[in-house]
Scaffold this motif. Structure first.
Motif, PDB file in Angstrom:
ATOM      1  N   LEU A 136       0.835  -1.271   0.103  1.00 48.46           N
ATOM      2  CA  LEU A 136      -0.052  -0.103   0.001  1.00 48.46           C
ATOM      3  C   LEU A 136       0.669   1.308   0.108  1.00 48.46           C
ATOM      4  O   LEU A 136       1.776   1.382   0.848  1.00 48.46           O
ATOM      5  CB  LEU A 136      -0.894  -0.025   1.090  1.00 48.46           C
ATOM      6  CG  LEU A 136      -1.998   1.176   1.175  1.00 48.46           C
ATOM      7  CD1 LEU A 136      -2.742   1.182   0.307  1.00 48.46           C
ATOM      8  CD2 LEU A 136      -2.531   1.209   2.648  1.00 48.46           C
ATOM      9  N   VAL A 138       0.415   5.622   0.034  1.00 45.70           N
ATOM     10  CA  VAL A 138      -0.744   6.444  -0.054  1.00 45.70           C
ATOM     11  C   VAL A 138       0.185   8.084  -0.065  1.00 45.70           C
ATOM     12  O   VAL A 138       0.803   8.159   0.555  1.00 45.70           O
ATOM     13  CB  VAL A 138      -1.713   6.461   1.083  1.00 45.70           C
ATOM     14  CG1 VAL A 138      -2.449   7.798   1.113  1.00 45.70           C
ATOM     15  CG2 VAL A 138      -2.313   5.061   1.420  1.00 45.70           C
ATOM     16  N   LEU A 143      -3.801   6.834  -4.362  1.00 46.17           N
ATOM     17  CA  LEU A 143      -3.691   5.589  -3.519  1.00 46.17           C
ATOM     18  C   LEU A 143      -3.264   4.649  -4.393  1.00 46.17           C
ATOM     19  O   LEU A 143      -3.959   4.537  -5.614  1.00 46.17           O
ATOM     20  CB  LEU A 143      -5.131   5.334  -2.834  1.00 46.17           C
ATOM     21  CG  LEU A 143      -4.972   4.078  -1.948  1.00 46.17           C
ATOM     22  CD1 LEU A 143      -5.857   4.208  -0.413  1.00 46.17           C
ATOM     23  CD2 LEU A 143      -5.700   2.878  -2.724  1.00 46.17           C
ATOM     24  N   LEU A 156      -7.777  10.188  -5.148  1.00 44.08           N
ATOM     25  CA  LEU A 156      -8.538  10.320  -4.132  1.00 44.08           C
ATOM     26  C   LEU A 156      -9.635  11.582  -4.202  1.00 44.08           C
ATOM     27  O   LEU A 156      -9.137  12.659  -4.861  1.00 44.08           O
ATOM     28  CB  LEU A 156      -7.722  10.538  -2.673  1.00 44.08           C
ATOM     29  CG  LEU A 156      -6.952   9.221  -2.421  1.00 44.08           C
ATOM     30  CD1 LEU A 156      -6.130   9.587  -1.129  1.00 44.08           C
ATOM     31  CD2 LEU A 156      -7.785   8.097  -2.136  1.00 44.08           C
ATOM     32  N   GLY A 162      -1.355  11.782   3.970  1.00 43.56           N
ATOM     33  CA  GLY A 162      -0.872  10.215   3.675  1.00 43.56           C
ATOM     34  C   GLY A 162       0.135   9.753   4.660  1.00 43.56           C
ATOM     35  O   GLY A 162       0.461   8.577   4.413  1.00 43.56           O
TER      36      GLY A 162
END
Length: 188
Positions: A136, A138, A143, A156, A162
């Motif tokens: 992951l 961000v 994302l 987003l 983030g």
């Protein structure tokens, strides 16, 4: 009033308005100089450099190339399809309310997303073995989630923090919930 006194008064006036540092050219004897608006004040004001006009754009253009490049989006290199499945996802909003907000409406919050503090991205990953295989990343407006079977790259709907998000893996439902704090930028 005779012309001689007028000339003397006029010359006295021009000597008051003339810059003392200006080098004075001696007029020819018996001649009267003809003043004009450009002769009043310091001479160095006449040599002002005017900047070149900026390049004009076509008034029919909807946008320019320099407006399209977003530095955060330019760093993302996921525009290719590598065969991995795009999982189902949804955006949810959370807001902190208490009884005063709920029953009295004293904080001014309402049910709209503009009053929410957190953005929750809920991603369904039915084929994932566990949270250990998920990667992951961000950013403030982006994302990116990847695993051996899935790939998700989304912009987003709000700017988020983030660095301080939380991710929670539900192993029974095979759902990853990512909670991100929304950064509200004041319009004024």
């Amino acid at each position: 009033m005779d012309i001689g006194s007028f000339t003397a008064e006029f010359q006295a006036l021009t000597s008051l308005l003339r810059d003392p540092q200006e080098e004075e050219a001696a007029p020819a004897p018996g001649s009267v100089s003809r003043p004009n608006p450009g002769a009043i004040g310091p001479k160095d004001l006449l040599n002002v450099k005017v900047p070149a006009p900026k390049a004009r754009h076509d008034p029919k253009e909807i946008w320019r190339e320099d407006e399209l490049l977003d530095p955060a989006a330019a760093a993302v290199d996921d525009d290719y399809d590598d065969g991995r499945e795009v999982p189902n996802y949804e955006f949810l909003y959370k807001q902190a309310v208490d009884t005063a907000d709920n029953f009295l409406g004293m904080s001014g919050k309402d049910g709209s997303s503009t009053s929410c503090e957190d953005l929750v991205v809920r991603v369904e990953l039915p084929g994932a073995a566990g949270a250990a295989e998920l990667d992951l990343d961000v950013k403030d407006t982006y994302l990116k989630l990847s695993s051996p079977q899935y790939k998700l790259s989304i912009h987003l709907p709000h700017k988020v923090d983030g660095e301080r998000g939380k991710a929670k893996w539900d192993s029974t439902k095979k759902v990853l919930s990512i909670t991100l704090r929304i950064i509200r930028e004041e319009p004024f």
